[in-house]
Write an enzyme that holds these catalytic residues in place. Sequence first.
Site, short mmCIF file in Angstrom:
data_model
loop_
_atom_site.label_atom_id
_atom_site.label_comp_id
_atom_site.label_asym_id
_atom_site.label_seq_id
_atom_site.Cartn_x
_atom_site.Cartn_y
_atom_site.Cartn_z
N SER A 251 0.19 -0.76 0.35
CA SER A 251 0.04 0.17 -0.32
C SER A 251 1.02 1.77 0.08
O SER A 251 1.67 1.22 0.26
CB SER A 251 -0.76 0.21 1.18
OG SER A 251 -0.25 0.22 2.23
N LYS A 252 0.09 2.05 -0.46
CA LYS A 252 0.64 3.72 -0.46
C LYS A 252 2.37 3.89 0.79
O LYS A 252 3.34 4.65 0.19
CB LYS A 252 0.12 4.60 -0.21
CG LYS A 252 -0.61 4.83 -1.41
CD LYS A 252 -1.65 5.65 -0.93
CE LYS A 252 -2.89 6.30 -1.56
NZ LYS A 252 -3.95 5.23 -1.91
N ARG A 253 2.07 3.60 2.10
CA ARG A 253 2.75 3.46 2.70
C ARG A 253 4.26 2.91 2.70
O ARG A 253 5.14 2.90 3.14
CB ARG A 253 2.61 3.22 3.73
CG ARG A 253 2.60 1.96 4.88
CD ARG A 253 1.92 1.41 6.03
NE ARG A 253 0.59 0.51 5.46
CZ ARG A 253 1.63 -0.41 6.22
NH1 ARG A 253 2.58 -0.42 6.72
NH2 ARG A 253 0.49 -1.83 5.97
N GLY A 255 5.63 3.26 0.32
CA GLY A 255 6.53 4.05 -1.21
C GLY A 255 5.72 4.18 -2.81
O GLY A 255 4.31 3.62 -1.65
#
Length: 478
Positions: A251-253, A255
Amino acid sequence: MTVRVRFAPSPTGYLHIGGARTAMYNYLFAKAMGGKYILRIEDTDLERSTRPFEESQIADFKWLGLNHDEGPDVGGDYGPYRQSERGHIYKEWAKRLLDNGHAYHCFCSEEELTAKKEIANLEKRAPHYDGKCRNLKPDEVSSKLEAGLEAVIRFKAPLKAYAFNDHVRGRVEFPEGMVGDFVILRASGVPVYNYAVVVDDASMKISHVIRAEEHLPNTLRQLMLYEAFKETPPEFAHVSLLIGEDRQKLSKRHGATSVTLYKEMHYLPKALLNYLCLLGWSHPTEVDIFDIEELGSLFNTDRFIKSPSIYDIQKLNHINGQHLRHLPLEQIIQGSETALPAGHPFFSQTNEWKLSCVNIFKDKINLFTELDEKLKIIFETHQDTSQDYIDASSWETTPKIREYLKTEIAAAKAAGKKFITEAEYNAWSDHVKLELKIKGKQLFMGMRCVLTHQAHGPDLKFIIPLTPLEVLEYRLTL
RNA sequence: GCACCCAUCGUCUAGCCCGGUCCAGGACACCGCCUUUUCACGGCGGUAACCGGGGUUCAAAUCCCCGUGGGUGUACCA
């Protein structure tokens, strides 16, 4: 059987790298089997779906070169290809289920339902719908409907076990009683995912569903629906998930996870595809650098791996470098120019200069964006601070080289030159060796430090002819 | 909780279906050497893995069972 596969994203964000991988597998499978690859937009979540996201995802597919044979933008015989435009189809199919007793109207309120779920949780029971509206008399239903009461349509989940053969997982079994009667059409008339998928896949004659493993549990509900519709389910292949270093779903966290970002970072689409292809699938001959377009019939669902894969950008960068180096020089120039900041002196050079420039630097970078840093040795003057540099600068031979080069450069400038040639550079080097009697490390490191202000870098005879004389002149004065 | 899925070097993976050819092969990263009078590229080499326990078998990474660990899903999200 004609192979028809699809990728069905929700336009609720940018195209995710995992989605791109799934789309690619579908695309590759269609290509290998001589079938069709369809793009369908699953925008039943009206709250979060937007047209700009749909457009951005389609643009990303275009950038990747994963072109679909049918889709909202290109049409096809099985349209419309947006779920938001297929409302009438979902209603028709729901009526079939209502008529043959596989579904029913449910008037339970949301508050009522959540209260029951909480109790079920407390009692550690599965929070299935209790079937309150399941056996409403037809006249009760019609009078409630006429009274304008809101109703959803629920599917009567059969109490039996299901199983299917998955191309990746083998035989997958679901014991009976796993799901309760589930909603297929909301009060608003908008279909719920598991239902819409089945109606669409069946009506679009989808033969194989290649999708992420997170959908595996959904297959149970879908199997039930296929059965109720008396439709043959497609073949399924549930591909392993892409995960982050913490082993959680990517997911976005973790990167950069959207294709758009990689486009903006000037990655080569074919390198991204090459890397993604190998995350969860292996080449039959263990080749690891390839163009997915050349796979042809080599691609099949037998070589999918079952376990999830950790996304590792380091390997992607390496693959990008491999592809980059094999590009024609003209294309490397093009790519470089999209990645270099506006106004960079690279742009104002001759084509001949650019050609030899990228030819030298292509082996030293994995990404186009790394070129900017590498070109500093040509256009900028930063004093190296390494011990090697300090040592070379302190040799007594070094000032002699500097004095000699000053006169040569002044002469070249006076002659109206902007650059020197490789031959002229070699002549300088010979002069230092033969006339000034400086040789070996003193010669090469001395010239390097004086001319580039760096202890290391590409071959001097290649980069000095690329360095503007005025830059060289300036460096000699420091 | 319940259901389902998964388990080979730090990472991506080959091998597993059809047990011996595997004291486990390749790639990334890392380290060393060669090449280059520097760096990089390239070449050569090195460190490094079959989750644990039982069983079957002459023989198990490969087959079976039980653990353990991890993941996904359990919606009027997709």
